[in-house]
Design a protein around this motif. Structure first.
Motif, mmCIF file in Angstrom:
data_model
loop_
_atom_site.group_PDB
_atom_site.id
_atom_site.type_symbol
_atom_site.label_atom_id
_atom_site.label_comp_id
_atom_site.label_asym_id
_atom_site.label_seq_id
_atom_site.Cartn_x
_atom_site.Cartn_y
_atom_site.Cartn_z
ATOM 1 N N GLY A 80 0.781 -1.232 0.000
ATOM 2 C CA GLY A 80 0.000 0.000 0.000
ATOM 3 C C GLY A 80 0.808 1.274 0.000
ATOM 4 O O GLY A 80 0.346 2.322 -0.447
ATOM 5 N N GLU A 81 2.068 1.243 0.521
ATOM 6 C CA GLU A 81 2.853 2.468 0.625
ATOM 7 C C GLU A 81 3.147 3.092 -0.739
ATOM 8 O O GLU A 81 3.149 4.306 -0.889
ATOM 9 C CB GLU A 81 4.174 2.191 1.355
ATOM 10 N N LYS A 82 3.436 2.257 -1.750
ATOM 11 C CA LYS A 82 3.711 2.737 -3.107
ATOM 12 C C LYS A 82 2.404 2.696 -3.883
ATOM 13 O O LYS A 82 2.026 1.665 -4.438
ATOM 14 C CB LYS A 82 4.774 1.871 -3.771
ATOM 15 N N VAL A 83 1.736 3.844 -3.917
ATOM 16 C CA VAL A 83 0.366 3.891 -4.438
ATOM 17 C C VAL A 83 0.292 3.425 -5.882
ATOM 18 O O VAL A 83 -0.570 2.618 -6.249
ATOM 19 C CB VAL A 83 -0.206 5.320 -4.301
ATOM 20 N N ASP A 84 1.185 3.916 -6.744
ATOM 21 C CA ASP A 84 1.123 3.552 -8.159
ATOM 22 C C ASP A 84 1.367 2.062 -8.366
ATOM 23 O O ASP A 84 0.657 1.400 -9.130
ATOM 24 C CB ASP A 84 2.111 4.380 -8.976
ATOM 25 N N VAL A 85 2.363 1.513 -7.649
ATOM 26 C CA VAL A 85 2.655 0.082 -7.768
ATOM 27 C C VAL A 85 1.496 -0.742 -7.229
ATOM 28 O O VAL A 85 1.109 -1.765 -7.813
ATOM 29 C CB VAL A 85 3.959 -0.264 -7.017
ATOM 30 N N LEU A 88 -1.445 -0.619 -9.866
ATOM 31 C CA LEU A 88 -1.141 -1.361 -11.102
ATOM 32 C C LEU A 88 -1.057 -2.862 -10.834
ATOM 33 O O LEU A 88 -1.548 -3.672 -11.631
ATOM 34 C CB LEU A 88 0.162 -0.854 -11.711
ATOM 35 N N THR A 89 -0.456 -3.224 -9.725
ATOM 36 C CA THR A 89 -0.355 -4.653 -9.380
ATOM 37 C C THR A 89 -1.731 -5.243 -9.132
ATOM 38 O O THR A 89 -2.050 -6.345 -9.602
ATOM 39 C CB THR A 89 0.534 -4.845 -8.135
ATOM 40 N N THR A 90 -2.547 -4.525 -8.400
ATOM 41 C CA THR A 90 -3.916 -4.989 -8.126
ATOM 42 C C THR A 90 -4.690 -5.146 -9.420
ATOM 43 O O THR A 90 -5.405 -6.147 -9.619
ATOM 44 C CB THR A 90 -4.639 -3.999 -7.189
ATOM 45 N N LEU A 91 -4.562 -4.189 -10.311
ATOM 46 C CA LEU A 91 -5.245 -4.256 -11.605
ATOM 47 C C LEU A 91 -4.768 -5.461 -12.406
ATOM 48 O O LEU A 91 -5.586 -6.177 -13.018
ATOM 49 C CB LEU A 91 -4.989 -2.966 -12.386
ATOM 50 N N GLN A 110 -6.698 6.357 -2.023
ATOM 51 C CA GLN A 110 -6.133 5.133 -2.598
ATOM 52 C C GLN A 110 -7.147 3.998 -2.538
ATOM 53 O O GLN A 110 -7.314 3.245 -3.498
ATOM 54 C CB GLN A 110 -4.866 4.751 -1.836
ATOM 55 N N GLY A 111 -7.838 3.907 -1.411
ATOM 56 C CA GLY A 111 -8.858 2.872 -1.253
ATOM 57 C C GLY A 111 -9.979 3.004 -2.261
ATOM 58 O O GLY A 111 -10.479 1.997 -2.784
#
Length: 225
Positions: A80-85, A88-91, A110-111
């Motif tokens: 969660g700390e690296k919002v972009d990662v 994208l990883t979740t997607l 972010q949520g």
């Protein structure tokens, strides 16, 4: 690497304190866990717990597939700390058809994004704070998890106010709209609860219901209602 394998119960991406503790707890409970992180020393450490642990650098779709994350029934993204990662990883995981994807978030914004792309969202610090507050507020509540819609799953320690009554006589469903889902007694957990089951003082009863109804039940146990 794992490919073309039967479904694995859980996949965890990211071995920070939260991800490592989660992986260890699941593995200790006998669950099959696949773990991914870009830190080789963390992966070596977690291999004492699960053999399905892989070093993955870029968390792109191809790398995740090579590690076998698509074979998991539930994947928890713990970065969660690296919002972009994180997003994208979740997607990428969602696009691979994993049935259930849970992602850690550190902010409401972010949520919201994670929910929009189809993930369940957890806020570890916020959730732990709520659970601690619930324990501090009520001497009857041993532990509590707050769900959406003002619903709580709570473990409540019974007092002599209800001791000696059967589940049917206590009638928590009618009186407080609470459903008993488990009872812990002397280290044993019972999930098949019959109406003639006799409740004892100091039993820990796991109930699910609305927060305000739970509070009414707690007040009754403490003799304040």
């Amino acid at each position: 690497m794992l490919q073309h394998k039967a479904i694995i119960e859980f996949g965890i991406i990211g071995l920070g304190r939260f991800g490592f503790a989660l992986a260890k707890t699941l593995a200790d409970a006998g669950k099959e866990v696949l773990v991914i992180d870009n830190n080789e020393s963390k992966i070596k450490q977690i291999r004492n717990i699960t053999e399905n642990a892989f070093v993955v650098g870029p968390l792109d779709k191809e790398s995740l597939e090579d590690a076998g994350i698509q074979n998991c029934g539930t994947v928890i993204v713990c970065i969660g700390e690296k919002v972009d990662v994180s997003i994208l990883t979740t997607l990428n995981v969602i696009s691979m058809g994993v049935p259930r994807v849970i992602a850690k978030a550190f902010s409401y914004e972010q949520g919201l994004i994670l929910e929009k792309i189809g993930a369940e969202v957890i806020y570890p610090e916020n959730d732990m704070a709520i659970r601690l507050a619930n324990r501090l507020i009520s001497s009857s509540t041993v532990d509590s998890i707050e769900l959406k819609g003002d619903i709580n799953i709570s473990e409540v320690k019974l007092t002599n106010k209800i001791a000696g009554q059967t589940v049917l006589e206590a009638n928590l469903r009618q009186k407080y709209k609470l459903n008993i889902i488990a009872i812990e007694r002397e280290g044993d957990t019972i999930t098949e609860i019959t109406p003639d089951y006799v409740l004892r003082e100091d039993d820990k009863v796991v109930v699910v219901g609305k927060k305000d109804e739970l509070k009414k039940f707690e007040l009754f146990l403490r003799g304040l209602r």
